[in-house]
Scaffold this active site. Structure first.
Site, PDB file in Angstrom:
ATOM      1  N   HIS A 121      -5.190   0.935  -7.501  1.00  0.00           N
ATOM      2  CA  HIS A 121      -4.652   0.638  -6.169  1.00  0.00           C
ATOM      3  C   HIS A 121      -3.762   1.776  -5.655  1.00  0.00           C
ATOM      4  CE1 HIS A 121      -2.035  -1.646  -3.280  1.00  0.00           C
ATOM      5  NE2 HIS A 121      -3.196  -2.159  -2.970  1.00  0.00           N
ATOM      6  N   SER A 322     -15.810 -12.048 -11.433  1.00  0.00           N
ATOM      7  CA  SER A 322     -15.189 -11.447 -10.248  1.00  0.00           C
ATOM      8  C   SER A 322     -15.724 -12.099  -8.981  1.00  0.00           C
ATOM      9  CB  SER A 322     -15.486  -9.949 -10.220  1.00  0.00           C
ATOM     10  OG  SER A 322     -15.051  -9.408  -8.982  1.00  0.00           O
TER      11      SER A 322
HETATM   12  C1  LIG Z   1      -3.626  -6.163  -3.446  1.00  0.00           C
HETATM   13  C2  LIG Z   1      -3.479  -5.341  -4.657  1.00  0.00           C
HETATM   14  C3  LIG Z   1      -2.244  -4.750  -4.984  1.00  0.00           C
HETATM   15  C4  LIG Z   1      -1.063  -4.784  -4.081  1.00  0.00           C
HETATM   16  O1  LIG Z   1      -0.647  -6.038  -3.874  1.00  0.00           O
HETATM   17  P1  LIG Z   1       0.280  -6.356  -2.585  1.00  0.00           P
HETATM   18  O2  LIG Z   1       0.556  -7.784  -2.888  1.00  0.00           O
HETATM   19  O3  LIG Z   1      -0.565  -6.095  -1.394  1.00  0.00           O
HETATM   20  O4  LIG Z   1       1.477  -5.478  -2.662  1.00  0.00           O
HETATM   21  C5  LIG Z   1      -2.149  -4.048  -6.151  1.00  0.00           C
HETATM   22  N1  LIG Z   1      -3.202  -3.910  -6.947  1.00  0.00           N
HETATM   23  C6  LIG Z   1      -4.400  -4.457  -6.684  1.00  0.00           C
HETATM   24  C7  LIG Z   1      -5.527  -4.259  -7.644  1.00  0.00           C
HETATM   25  C8  LIG Z   1      -4.574  -5.172  -5.510  1.00  0.00           C
HETATM   26  O5  LIG Z   1      -5.787  -5.697  -5.246  1.00  0.00           O
END
Ligand SMILES: *Cc1c(COP(=O)(O)O)cnc(C)c1O
Length: 377
Positions: A121, A322
């Site tokens: 991410h 998934s």
């Molecule tokens: C959505 C997501 C995040 C971030 O989460 P937020 O709640 O938007 O801050 C981090 N890692 C992954 C894999 C995600 O899908």
């Protein structure tokens, strides 16, 4: 008190009805829209603030720390952390949980290198900039899972430096899970004694505990901290999540702040006191059995989507366990209409609990209508 005027109310109503319209075509983001927290409306009248460590006293008495501890207890049990060793708090979302994990890791191993795959991410690269930690991006396989050979080689040439590994438990674009047991085996093989593994389990942290053959995702599998989003699978009108780790690690960074009478172990000072109520209410209503059923239904719709799209000749696919269905990037018109999240040549739909077979059918019709017309053989 002055009541809002007619113009103000009209503007709010316009916004609300726009949200209603958008909600009917919402396939691309992993946020569940099936929720009802109206039982909590009376709490909007109070100045609720969870400043400080939920496991310590606070002078700011209008807090929901006790319920927050309950919520952390539920997630810790889910992630197989004994209650007497667990610590955590309700965050503003997955990003804050990731930042918390890497912050702890950096405090434990200030000279450590953060390793993460290309499919990680976007929050993680930013976090390493904020924390100013050395970091190395590792190649991914086509599936979105980390390339273990590249990881092995890269760690091998940095064997004298502690390893901070950021493991994906469900990547954002493809829903891939990095195998943390294989990562542990690599570290053992290279005789790395100083290491820390954080799990980014934003979405799949609420899926894998409820399936029969999950990929490794718990503390028992070797994680040191885990971040899970609350507004994704569970669903909430306010972004939230949980950061989970071992109480012993947190003791290393705790500082007591006299003026608010709290232990300053969290990233932010003032913290949301309503989101713990939402997560708690969801756990009270669904419990593990309810979530298991929700996950089962979501996976069924995901399987249906793959089957339906494949039947139309569209090479849709998904990982085991998934709900992220990967498809070739459709036209901009389709992306916009269904609020998809495209990335380079792919896009995905995510069968969150509000997504039905009927949505999939309508989406499939739009995809077919947008396909270039070809000569039939
Ligand atoms: C959505 C997501 C995040 C971030 O989460 P937020 O709640 O938007 O801050 C981090 N890692 C992954 C894999 C995600 O899908």
């Amino acid at each position: 008190m002055t009541e809002p005027g007619a113009g103000t109310l009209r503007r709010l109503e316009e916004l609300r009805s726009e949200f209603d319209d958008l909600a009917s075509r919402f396939l691309g983001y992993p946020t569940n829209q099936n929720f009802d927290y109206s039982a909590l409306l009376p709490f909007l009248r109070y100045c609720v603030n969870n400043v400080g460590d939920p496991f310590h006293e606070s002078n700011f008495a209008t807090n929901t720390h006790e319920i927050e501890r309950d919520v952390i207890g539920r997630f810790a049990a889910l992630m197989r952390m004994p209650a007497d060793q667990a610590w955590g708090y309700v965050t503003n979302g997955g990003t804050e949980g990731n930042m918390y994990g890497l912050f702890l890791a950096r405090e434990l191993f200030p000279e450590g290198i953060v390793y993460f795959s290309e499919d990680t991410h976007y929050s993680v690269l930013k976090i390493t900039r904020v924390l100013r930690t050395r970091n190395i991006m590792i190649k991914s396989q086509e599936s979105g899972e980390i390339d273990y050979d590249d990881l092995y080689e890269t760690v091998r040439i940095n064997r004298d430096v502690p390893v901070i590994f950021m493991a994906n438990v469900g990547t954002t674009m493809k829903g891939a899970v990095d195998d943390v047991r294989r990562v542990r085996a690599i570290l053992d093989d290279l005789a790395i004694t100083r290491s820390y593994i954080h799990g980014d389990a934003a979405l799949s942290g609420m899926i894998l505990p409820f399936v029969d053959d999950p990929q490794p995702h718990t503390f028992a599998d070797g994680f040191d901290s885990i971040s899970i989003s609350g507004h994704k699978l569970i669903g909430a009108p306010i972004p939230c999540g949980v950061a989970l780790t071992r109480a012993a690690y947190v003791a290393r960074i705790a500082r007591s702040i006299e003026y608010v009478g709290v232990m300053d172990t969290t990233l932010t000072g003032s913290r949301n006191g309503l989101t713990p109520l939402m997560l708690w209410l969801a756990w009270e209503r669904f419990g593990a059995e309810g979530f298991r059923e929700i996950v089962r239904e979501m996976l069924e719709v995901a399987a249906y989507a793959v089957e339906r799209l494949n039947g139309l000749g569209i090479p849709a696919w998904r990982h085991r366990n998934s709900v992220t269905v990967v498809i070739p990037r459709p036209s901009d018109e389709v992306v916009e209409k269904w609020q998809l999240a495209p990335y380079q040549e792919i896009a995905h739909l995510i069968t969150m609990h509000h997504v039905t077979r009927d949505h999939i059918d309508r989406f499939a019709d739009d995809l077919v209508a947008a396909l270039p017309v070809t000569e039939s053989a």
